[in-house]
Every structure is written in C-alpha cells, then in structure tokens.
Scaffold this motif. Sequence first.
Motif, mmCIF file in Angstrom:
data_model
loop_
_atom_site.group_PDB
_atom_site.id
_atom_site.type_symbol
_atom_site.label_atom_id
_atom_site.label_comp_id
_atom_site.label_asym_id
_atom_site.label_seq_id
_atom_site.Cartn_x
_atom_site.Cartn_y
_atom_site.Cartn_z
ATOM 1 N N GLY A 296 40.109 37.036 37.471
ATOM 2 C CA GLY A 296 38.798 37.715 36.873
ATOM 3 C C GLY A 296 38.850 39.104 37.171
ATOM 4 N N GLN A 297 37.953 39.658 38.043
ATOM 5 C CA GLN A 297 38.224 41.244 38.494
ATOM 6 C C GLN A 297 39.107 41.105 39.429
ATOM 7 N N GLN A 298 39.471 40.238 40.064
ATOM 8 C CA GLN A 298 40.565 40.247 41.019
ATOM 9 C C GLN A 298 41.458 38.949 41.191
ATOM 10 N N VAL A 299 42.308 38.804 41.642
ATOM 11 C CA VAL A 299 43.088 37.425 41.846
ATOM 12 C C VAL A 299 42.632 36.738 43.241
ATOM 13 N N ASP A 300 42.004 35.604 43.295
ATOM 14 C CA ASP A 300 41.796 34.901 44.454
ATOM 15 C C ASP A 300 42.431 33.602 44.685
ATOM 16 N N ILE A 301 42.748 33.503 45.900
ATOM 17 C CA ILE A 301 43.633 32.210 46.302
ATOM 18 C C ILE A 301 42.557 31.273 47.142
ATOM 19 N N TRP A 302 42.512 30.131 46.598
ATOM 20 C CA TRP A 302 41.526 29.100 47.285
ATOM 21 C C TRP A 302 42.176 28.060 47.888
ATOM 22 N N ASP A 303 41.597 27.462 48.660
ATOM 23 C CA ASP A 303 42.101 26.391 49.339
ATOM 24 C C ASP A 303 40.975 25.290 48.987
ATOM 25 N N GLU A 304 41.395 24.147 48.498
ATOM 26 C CA GLU A 304 40.568 23.020 47.871
ATOM 27 C C GLU A 304 39.716 22.526 48.645
ATOM 28 N N GLN A 305 39.863 22.632 49.998
ATOM 29 C CA GLN A 305 38.796 22.169 50.877
ATOM 30 C C GLN A 305 37.810 23.406 51.342
ATOM 31 N N MET A 310 40.739 32.178 50.485
ATOM 32 C CA MET A 310 41.615 32.510 51.504
ATOM 33 C C MET A 310 41.545 33.790 51.444
ATOM 34 N N CYS A 311 41.948 34.633 50.357
ATOM 35 C CA CYS A 311 42.198 36.107 50.543
ATOM 36 C C CYS A 311 42.156 36.308 48.796
ATOM 37 N N SER A 312 42.194 37.660 48.691
ATOM 38 C CA SER A 312 41.757 38.222 47.392
ATOM 39 C C SER A 312 42.737 39.362 47.115
ATOM 40 N N LEU A 313 43.430 39.405 46.145
ATOM 41 C CA LEU A 313 44.619 40.505 45.691
ATOM 42 C C LEU A 313 43.879 41.284 44.561
ATOM 43 N N PHE A 317 41.657 48.300 39.001
ATOM 44 C CA PHE A 317 40.100 47.913 38.473
ATOM 45 C C PHE A 317 39.533 47.132 37.437
ATOM 46 N N ASP A 318 40.638 46.887 36.433
ATOM 47 C CA ASP A 318 40.255 46.303 35.397
ATOM 48 C C ASP A 318 40.497 44.616 35.406
ATOM 49 N N SER A 319 39.709 44.153 34.348
ATOM 50 C CA SER A 319 39.931 42.673 34.591
ATOM 51 C C SER A 319 41.155 42.193 34.258
ATOM 52 N N ILE A 320 41.668 40.756 34.837
ATOM 53 C CA ILE A 320 42.699 40.214 34.866
ATOM 54 C C ILE A 320 42.481 39.034 34.054
ATOM 55 N N SER A 321 43.387 38.809 32.986
ATOM 56 C CA SER A 321 43.289 37.706 32.000
ATOM 57 C C SER A 321 43.940 36.282 32.233
ATOM 58 N N SER A 322 45.253 36.468 33.056
ATOM 59 C CA SER A 322 45.885 35.302 33.352
ATOM 60 C C SER A 322 46.609 35.449 34.634
ATOM 61 N N SER A 350 50.053 38.098 51.293
ATOM 62 C CA SER A 350 48.472 38.497 50.824
ATOM 63 C C SER A 350 48.536 40.001 50.344
ATOM 64 N N THR A 351 49.587 40.248 49.514
ATOM 65 C CA THR A 351 49.642 41.717 49.096
ATOM 66 C C THR A 351 50.394 41.679 47.565
ATOM 67 N N PRO A 352 49.984 42.725 46.782
ATOM 68 C CA PRO A 352 51.184 42.833 45.682
ATOM 69 C C PRO A 352 52.373 43.241 45.911
ATOM 70 N N LEU A 353 53.450 42.920 45.283
ATOM 71 C CA LEU A 353 54.645 43.241 45.345
ATOM 72 C C LEU A 353 54.878 44.536 44.627
ATOM 73 N N LYS A 354 54.829 44.255 43.118
ATOM 74 C CA LYS A 354 55.261 45.508 42.314
ATOM 75 C C LYS A 354 54.387 45.221 41.129
ATOM 76 N N LYS A 355 54.540 46.369 40.061
ATOM 77 C CA LYS A 355 53.577 46.019 38.912
ATOM 78 C C LYS A 355 54.552 46.886 37.965
ATOM 79 N N VAL A 356 54.657 46.347 36.443
ATOM 80 C CA VAL A 356 55.133 47.277 35.554
ATOM 81 C C VAL A 356 54.069 47.444 34.414
ATOM 82 N N ILE A 357 54.065 48.787 34.130
ATOM 83 C CA ILE A 357 53.049 49.154 33.170
ATOM 84 C C ILE A 357 53.720 49.146 31.616
ATOM 85 N N LEU A 358 53.280 48.511 30.689
ATOM 86 C CA LEU A 358 53.863 48.444 29.318
ATOM 87 C C LEU A 358 52.964 49.403 28.396
#
Length: 566
Positions: A296-305, A310-313, A317-322, A350-358
């Motif tokens: 959404g606004q960030q990538v969240d990693i969840w445990d089912e329980q 567990m962590c937010s990546l 600052f823009d919204s993430i679609s997928s 728990s960190t981003p690796l790299k990104k490519v801007i198109l």
Amino acid sequence: ADLHQVQRCSTNVDTTPPLSPAARFSSCTWRSTERTGDAGGPHVTRVAAGTRRRAHPTHGEQTASSAPNRSATLSICAVFPSYLVRCICIGRHCMACSGGCKIIIVPKSFFPPSRKVNGKSFLIQFALTYISYHDSNVGVALLAVPRNYDPALHPFEVAREYTRALNATKLERVFAKPFLSSLDGHRDGVNCMAKHPKSLSTVLSGACDGEIRIWNLTKRQCIRALQAHEGFVRGMCARFCGTSFFTVGDDKTIKQWKMEGPAYGEEEEPIHTILGKTVYTGIDHHWKDAVFATCGQQVDIWDEQRTSPMCSLTWGFDSISSVKFNPIETYLLGSCASDRNIVLYDMRQSTPLKKVILSMRTNTLCWNPMEAFIFTAANEDYNLYTFDMRFLTSPVMVHMDHVSAVLDVDYSPTGKEFVSASFDKSVRIFPADKGHSREVYHTKRMQHVITVKWTSDNKYILCGSDEMNIRLWKANASEKLGVLAPREKAAMNYNQKLKEKFQHHPQIKRIARHRHLPKSIYCQIKEQRIMREARRRKELNRRKHSKPGSVPVVSEKKKHVVAVVQ
C-alpha cells in the motif's frame, strides 16, 4: 474359392487339412516363428516376443511330419505372381527349384491383417500356415523393410516435406479456435484472480463490488460466492497448502477465508480479520512458510499468527501497486510503485536491495518460475520488460506488441512463455526470449482486460475483464483437447517437426504469423509504426548533421531505463 484355386494350380497338393490362420496366428502376431519337434510327437512352437505361445497341439490337430512337404511349396510358386515369389525367396534359391532353402523371409509390409495384395491376402496367410504346419524345418519370418536414407534414392524428399509443412501450417490456422467458455456470474468487473496451489480445476476471482467467487473449471460453474469486502477486492492469494486464502480490499482489511465452504447451519465468516491503517492494494503469500506480504503505502511482512506486521519495508513515498514473492529464492520480493520504481527486497535482511527507475509506471511484475533471477514487468508505455535482477541497467528483452497500457502478466509453469493482459481489450502470449507475441486473443464483447492467469497444467489461460466475465482460452490455439490416439500423436509430432524445420521459409512464416485483429488495434499498430519510423528518421538526421559523437546511439533496451539505485 481361394483354397480351390491353390488345388487347381498344383495337382500334388497335400490334402491334409491345415490349421486355420486364426488358430495358428492371431491377427496381430505376424512375427518370426520357428517350430521344432520330433516326428509324430508333441512339438513346441517358439514365437517371438509379443506373440501368443502354443506348447502342445489341441485335440483334432495333427503333429508335424518328419519329411518336408514340397508340394505345398510348389503350389505357392505356382499361385503367386513372380514379384511375390521374389519377396518370399528374398534373393535366395527358390524352395521349389533347388530344395535347399529352409527359411522363407517375407517383408512385414505385405502382411498387415487388413491389406489385400491383388485379393490374395487370405492365400498368403493360408500358404504360410500350410508350410509352417507341414514342414517342421521351415521357419516363417516377417521382417520390416528397412528404409534407405540415401538422398540419391529420394530426390524429392525436401519438396515433399515442404508441401507437408505448408499444409500443416495452413491446417493449424484453420483449426485455431482458442476460446473455450465464459464464466458468468459476477455483477461487477473482475479485478483480480488467484490459482489454487493443489487443485488444477479451482480458481478464485474477486470483483469490484467486493464479491469473491470460487470456480470449478471442469464443470465451468461457480461453486461458492461470498461478500468479502466493501468496495474493490484489490488483491487475493491462496495459502501454499491450499486450505485457505487471503484477500485485501478498499475497506482497509486483510481477511483469511477457508477454502472449503461452511457446513450446514454455519455462517460465512473469515478465519481472521486484520484492520489496517491504510488501503492495501496487493497481497502475496510465501511459497513455503506461514508468511504473507501486503503493499500500500509500504510493503509489510506478516506472520499468520500475528495482527501486526513483522517488518515494514519502504523506499520512497508513493503508493505501491503490486508485490510478489520469488517462487525459487523465496526470501526475495519485488514491488512496483507509482513513482515508476521497481524495488527488490530481501526479507531476511529487512531492507530493500536495489531499484530500477523506468520512463513510465509499472503496473505489476511476475517472477519466472524456472529461473530465479528473471522477472517480467508490465508497463504503462505499452511494453513488457524482462529483467535479470543482477543486471538492472538494461532489460534482457523488450516485448512490444500491445497498443495500450499492459495491466497484468503471468508466466507459464514451464517458464518459457508468459501471457499479458492489456487495456487495448486483448490478451497476448509472448515467448520469454522473443520481442513479439506469438498469439493474440480477443472477442467482440471483451472489454479492458484487468487480470490474467496461466493454469498450472500449462494448457489453459484465464482472463478477467471489466465487463464482468472470466474467459477460458487454450494456451495452444490449435491444440486438440481430449485423448489422442497413438497415430494422431505421431502425426502431430511429425507435423510439428516439419513446421520447425521450414519455419523461416517466407510462405510458411507469413501464414504462421498472420492474425486477424480488431480494426481499432490494427489502426493503432499502423499509427505507432509510422510514429516509430518518424522518430528513427529524426534521430538519424540529427546524428548526421551534428558533431561526431555528440548524439550517441542508444539501444532500444536502454532507452526506457532512467536509473538504477543500489
């Protein structure tokens, strides 16, 4: 009548009644046979592999005589034409003339049960049965005729194969009918779909009115419908074990549902519900662990329980679609943001690796299920880009055929092809290593295609569009469904090899490549071709009239990549 013909041709025919062909040989057991035994006693018939075995004569049958019966052989030479006698003797001395040959070798092609040679099919079987019964020293061998591959003996082989390849290519286009059925039932546009990880016939779909339906593809009907969210169903995914599935929607909730419907008297309720702070636009489940990721606004990693991530990546600052998990390196994730970024994460760090801007925004991405570092991104500039995550400076391949924004992409289980859904009301199938599509699917009623999936058996494609339908297509447009006979399968494989052999011939290439397109798509393709040619001419003129080296040559692969950030 044939028996009397044998008797008329030779006055010395032994009148001892022979075994009938049906008793001596079955219709499918013409193989080499050899009989041995003592005169007047029980005999053994040795039969090659795959044939029936008779150890002792039944009541009423006669045993082999100790002396060879020449009259039966003389009658064969008298009855059959000379070319059949040559086949029987195979260049050796004829038994009727020299009396020294004890083996009769006949080409197998002369004796299929259903074929007649000048009406003499029964005569041949009768004569061979007669000889093998009355002469224990004679063996009857039916051999397949070997093929001589000497090109001097087949001067027109290439011409014949080319004609067959041309006919096979034409028939492929004649029988190309990919559309199978339409799954009706949604009351709003289909926004997302998910595959069942354990069942090939089960597919889930979510609509823009918050309704979720579970479909049985074998029966082609809905087996369960439930109202999951208020507003759009933004994303859905199945758990790796197939017992439950997760959905997210515009009501800021994450819900987990049982795959099986409620029992009699129970209400349709989710197993767990997590209320978030923002709208979630996508969800994907880990391929092995009880972990899922939302965006959404960030990538969240969840445990089912747990009810908190567990962590937010985040990176930007823009919204993430997928967001998508890698099916091989299961700790890697990829996400697409509205600020034109494709970001890669490692869940262990728990960190981003790299990104490519198109140059334009990417709507979604899909990982190759067979190659760990390869993924394909669906972009707003009408193209799809296949990247190697280790070398993001330029894509491995640019796939160009759509005439509007590409909204979804999904790989086949083999990893050799992928299917894309576009705003131009069409679905295209691309080879992973080719820049143009091999197939385009469209119908008159199909509108903007929002989501697409390739089934796990590699045979079918599902697409959901905003006119409330889910359509089922064949992955191979001309494939025959159902059980194939062995001869059909052999013919199909032979035709496929012929088409591959002559695929670059102009006539066959033209027929195989031609597709009928809607007028709107055809006109837009024509217009874009003119625009690309104009840009190319302009660039050439600028380079020609500028200082050498001031206008560098930029390849098509690097034109669309703005930057890579580590």
